[in-house]
Each structure stands twice: as C-alpha cells, then as structure tokens.
Design an enzyme around this catalytic site. Structure first.
Site, short mmCIF file in Angstrom:
data_model
loop_
_atom_site.label_atom_id
_atom_site.label_comp_id
_atom_site.label_asym_id
_atom_site.label_seq_id
_atom_site.Cartn_x
_atom_site.Cartn_y
_atom_site.Cartn_z
CE LYS A 18 -6.35 -4.31 4.13
NZ LYS A 18 -7.08 -5.01 5.21
NE ARG B 74 -2.14 -1.25 3.70
CZ ARG B 74 -1.69 -0.36 4.56
NH1 ARG B 74 -1.89 0.94 4.34
NH2 ARG B 74 -1.04 -0.72 5.65
CB SER C 221 -0.31 -7.19 7.04
OG SER C 221 0.30 -8.03 6.10
NE ARG D 143 -0.69 -9.26 1.45
CZ ARG D 143 -1.29 -9.07 2.62
NH1 ARG D 143 -2.34 -9.80 2.95
NH2 ARG D 143 -0.84 -8.16 3.45
CB THR E 25 -4.76 -15.25 6.80
OG1 THR E 25 -5.17 -13.93 6.45
CG2 THR E 25 -5.24 -16.22 5.74
CG HIS F 242 -7.82 -4.91 9.91
ND1 HIS F 242 -6.51 -4.54 10.13
CD2 HIS F 242 -7.80 -5.70 8.83
CE1 HIS F 242 -5.73 -5.08 9.20
NE2 HIS F 242 -6.50 -5.80 8.41
#
Length: 528
Positions: free
Chosen positions: A198, A56, A235, A319, A240, A217
């Site tokens: 995002k 980002r 992150s 990713r 995950t 989030h």
C-alpha cells in the site's frame, strides 16, 4: 540530506556484504525456511504470521512535510504530516540497524505494467518472507531491465525496529513514512506485509495524476471481445473474487492506472483475502496458492501442513500473495483498452441498498466520492465487526491528493469513453447486519455478468424512492424480489427508517465536498 546524497548512502549500504539482491523464488523460500520465518505448507506456499499487527496501521502512516509537496497534499487524519528532521533521524537509525543484520534482502522491480508510465522501485527487507512477498506483488524485471534498473523509489521495511515515540516523534512503535523528495518509504514496528504494497500504491496515487493518469483502487478484467471492466471497492467487498472470472482474462486484482491509452495494472501479483476460501467458490485463487506464494496469518495444521482457510483465529484478514502468472486466464502484459463497464462494490451493513443499480454520471461521481461500504473485521486494528464507513474514492487511506482531483478525472473518463457505471451491493439483504443475510455470491455473479454483457443497458428499471437509484426489475438468474431491497424486509417501516438513516449519513458525509459541481450534489445523492 538531499536526494542525491541519500541515494549515494543507500547505494553504499547495498554494497554491504550482508546484502542479498534479487534472489530467486526458490532461494527466497530456502531462506524463509532456514531462518524459521514461516512454515512450508502442503501446496508449497510459505505461511507466515505477523504478530499483533494483522492489518494496516493507518494512524501510524505519515508523509514528510516538504516544500515541493506541502501545498499539494490533502493533509489530515489520513495524510499526517511529519517533519524532515524526524524522517532523517529514523532513516539513519533504521539503516544502522539493518547494517548489523547478518542478511538483508533486496528486490528490484517496477510498479506499473505500462512501460511508458512505470516506476522503478527497490524494496529492502529485514525478512526474507517480506522480500518474497515483494517478489510476488510487484513486476519482476528481465535480466536486461535489471542491468539498467535505477530505482525511482526505495521502500525500506524493518519490522523488528521499533520507534520510541518519546524520542522519535511518532505516535507508537510503528511507523510508515513516505518522503516524496527523498523518494523513500520507511516502515518499522509492524510485520504486516500489506504496508509495503500500500505504500507503493500511495506513491503512485501521487505521481500518476501529475502525468494526467488516473490511479484507481480497483480490480480489472477483459472479455473475449476486448471489453474492459473495472471493479471498485474496499477490502472484503469482492473485488478479487468477482474479477477472477474464468470467462474473462484478469488484468489485475487491486491497483490500476487509466491513461490516454487505456488501463494498466500497477502490480505484478495479487493479494487476496482468503478467509473461508475454497476451490468450489474461488478455484482460480485457491489453485494459485502454490510454491512461491505467501500466506499471511492463515492457520496451518502442524502435521499435514494443510491450510485451514475457515479458521479466523488470528484474524479475519487472512491473505494470500501470489504472482499474476499463477492464474491461467490473465492478460500479459497487464494492459488493456478503455473500460466499457465500471462497477462500484459496497458491502452495505444497513441492508437497504439495492444489489445492483445503474448510475448516471452524476450518481457515479457522488458514489465515487462517497465510497460507502462497511469496514469489515480484521482489515484494520481494532475493527472486530462491520461498521458503516465512507472511504473516499474507495481508497481514502492511499490518496495523498484532494479527493476531488481523482473524482474529476473519473468524470472526464466516463464522459470521454461513454462507460456504463453500476452500484453493486455485496452486503446484507433482508435486514441490517446481525438480522439479515449476506447477498448470495451466485446472485452477485449473475448481476455482474448481466452488466458486463450489456443486458442491463436498456432494461426496465424502477427508481428507488430514497436513494434515487435506477434498479433493474429483472436480471437473469436472480429472483425479482431480491432486486428490490424493501421487498426483502419483513417490516416495511423498519426498512424505511433504516434507509433514511443511511441516506442522512450520505448527506452528512458529503458536506465536505460542497465545492464540487451542484449537479453532482443535486442529481447524485439521496432524494429523500
């Protein structure tokens, strides 16, 4: 230009002969390959690279300063204001740019699995692979829903359109601009697909609280008894990985809303970090990367087309984007009840926080507002090694409203539903980053399992002298000495000095929240 006229202009644009709307996954894959945007891998996924922007660009994100929102937005380095004139000029330029393209791709779908609270969205893409990404990440409509679809927000992504800061009023060639009055997001100058995801999350973080819903989030899953768990964390902290539990059904891996009815996923897919991914460590994620999935910045063998997940040549922020249905053990639709257990994940580069601790409500509020972790390599431009950082509510870059608004909602939810909250450190043990080692995933899984199964509710604990955290003395499957961070350091003086250094960073960071309840400040933070 008002919203009605802008919407009419977009609708006219979408009637152009170069517009390809709602292509199927096979059709999009064909387009991606014929346009040479990405490679087809051995599993059927497509693998794209994003050039110099592999994460980002937070310094290039703006919110249009409009009358209806300017007194509500928490303006600052995260939510940077930009004028309506700059937005309008760039909007016109981007639209004219896309009109000249041979093909433009449009996805129509939803953000929000709860039909009562979902937002109809449309995503307009210069790249076919970006449109495939949107197809995987957001909720796909049925034919009936598509026929009645009326976009409440439009995202326009034109990676090859680069702004001229001297003319366009931006800081660089890259821009991510949200206009709440025009219900439009403009993205240009970056190929990183995560900006699309995002931006929609930022929108929901503004809209949902207006309806009494807490946006979060976090990842979420549910057990066989209907017990719901939330996993907060930035992150790379393990959201995950830890929520993809074969013994629990996945609700979602990153973004949720918590309404009066319970939890619902905002998305329809997953965007998993896949550096060092293996079937042995994370079988659900590994096997989800198949036909229709999108790999981002993963190195692919040119002959075998096999992905090398251990190769971080392009970035550590590799990713994989795939639809939720690529995972067998999911909740469909992605809605569930109220959370029984809430876990805050942190990757502590100082190596002094305990691997697990039970939090009081005040501590939960304090650590939620603090959002401490280590910023991991690759998730943002310029970050090449972990840095200690505080990201409010574990999602500061995506929160348009003041942080205390979200924290107050969390506190109310915890009290109302008697949720148990734990702080889990997936970071370093036995020393700080560069000296100690990363916490073993097997230990973290054992601790999380114990928390989810209620084994830590009444267990004997020891209060940490510096942070005031209640640390369990025993957790099944975890050596007792691992639970007490000071026992993992060879030099106790060095441990105490480093722990007090981090405690001071907590206090310094929390000064900006002095308007919150004194109980949160006095009972929630470090005690030494």
């Amino acid at each position: 230009m008002n919203f009605v006229s802008l919407k009419q202009e977009i609708n006219e644009f979408l009637n152009g002969t170069n517009i390809l709307t709602q292509l199927s996954v096979p059709q999009l894959v064909e387009k991606v390959l014929s346009r040479k945007e990405a490679l087809l891998t051995s599993t059927g996924a497509v693998a794209a690279t994003t050039g110099k922007y592999t994460g980002r660009s937070p310094k290039d994100k703006y919110i249009v300063e409009e009358e209806s929102v300017k007194d509500k937005i928490d303006w600052g380095s995260v939510n940077q204001p930009i004028s309506k004139e700059v937005f309008s000029s760039l909007y016109n330029k981007v639209l004219e740019y896309l009109k000249e393209k041979d093909e433009v791709f449009v996805f129509k779908g939803f953000a929000g699995a709860d039909e009562k609270h979902r937002l109809p969205i449309q995503v307009i893409n210069e790249y076919a692979w970006h449109n495939l990404f949107a197809h995987q990440l957001f909720i796909r409509p049925t034919e009936e829903e598509l026929a009645a679809h009326d976009a409440g927000f439009t995202v326009i992504a034109a990676p090859n359109f680069k702004a001229d800061p001297a003319i366009d009023g931006t800081k660089s060639e890259t821009f991510i601009i949200i206009s709440f009055e025009q219900r439009t997001v403009l993205i240009g100058g970056t190929e990183y697909a995560g900006e699309i995801k995002k931006s929609v999350f930022s929108i929901m973080n503004y809209l949902l609280p207006e309806n009494g819903i807490m946006p979060m989030h976090c990842s979420s899953n549910v057990g066989n008894e209907g017990d719901v768990a939330l996993f907060f964390g930035l992150s790379g902290t393990g959201k995950t990985t830890l929520s993809a539990d074969p013994n629990r059904r996945l609700i979602g891996d990153d973004e949720h809303g918590w309404s009066s009815n319970g939890v619902f996923n905002i998305e329809g897919g997953c965007y998993a970090k896949c550096i060092n991914l293996s079937r042995e460590k994370e079988p659900q994620i590994f096997d989800a990367i198949r036909f229709g999935s999108v790999l981002e910045n993963v190195i692919i063998d040119q002959n075998s087309r096999i992905a090398d997940y251990d190769d971080g040549t392009l970035t550590e922020n590799t990713r994989a984007a795939y639809q939720l249905q690529a995972i067998d053990n999911i909740v469909d639709p992605s809605v569930a009840g109220h959370p029984n257990t809430i876990i805050f994940l942190t990757a502590d580069a100082f190596g002094v926080l305990p691997p697990i601790a039970k939090l009081s409500k005040e501590q939960a509020m304090y650590h939620f507002l603090s959002g401490y972790t280590s910023k991991l390599a690759g998730t943002e431009r310029g970050v090449t090694s972990p840095e200690a950082t505080f990201s409010t509510c574990f999602g500061s870059p995506f929160l348009p409203l003041p942080a205390t608004r979200y924290a107050e909602m969390l506190g109310e939810k915890i009290s109302q539903h008697n949720s148990n909250v734990f702080l889990v450190n997936t970071g370093w043990t036995g020393g700080e980053y560069g000296v100690g080692s990363r916490m073993k995933l097997s230990y973290t899984r054992a601790m999380v399992q114990a928390a989810l199964e209620g084994e830590l509710t009444n267990v004997e604990t020891k209060k940490d002298d510096i942070f005031g955290l209640e640390i369990p003395l025993h957790v099944p499957g975890v050596p007792d000495e691992v639970l007490q961070p000071n026992r993992t350091w060879s030099n106790q003086a060095e441990y105490e000095a480093k722990a007090k250094e981090l405690a001071e960073k907590f206090r310094e960071n929390f000064k900006k929240f002095q308007n919150v309840s004194s109980d949160i400040i006095e009972k929630g933070g470090p005690t030494a």
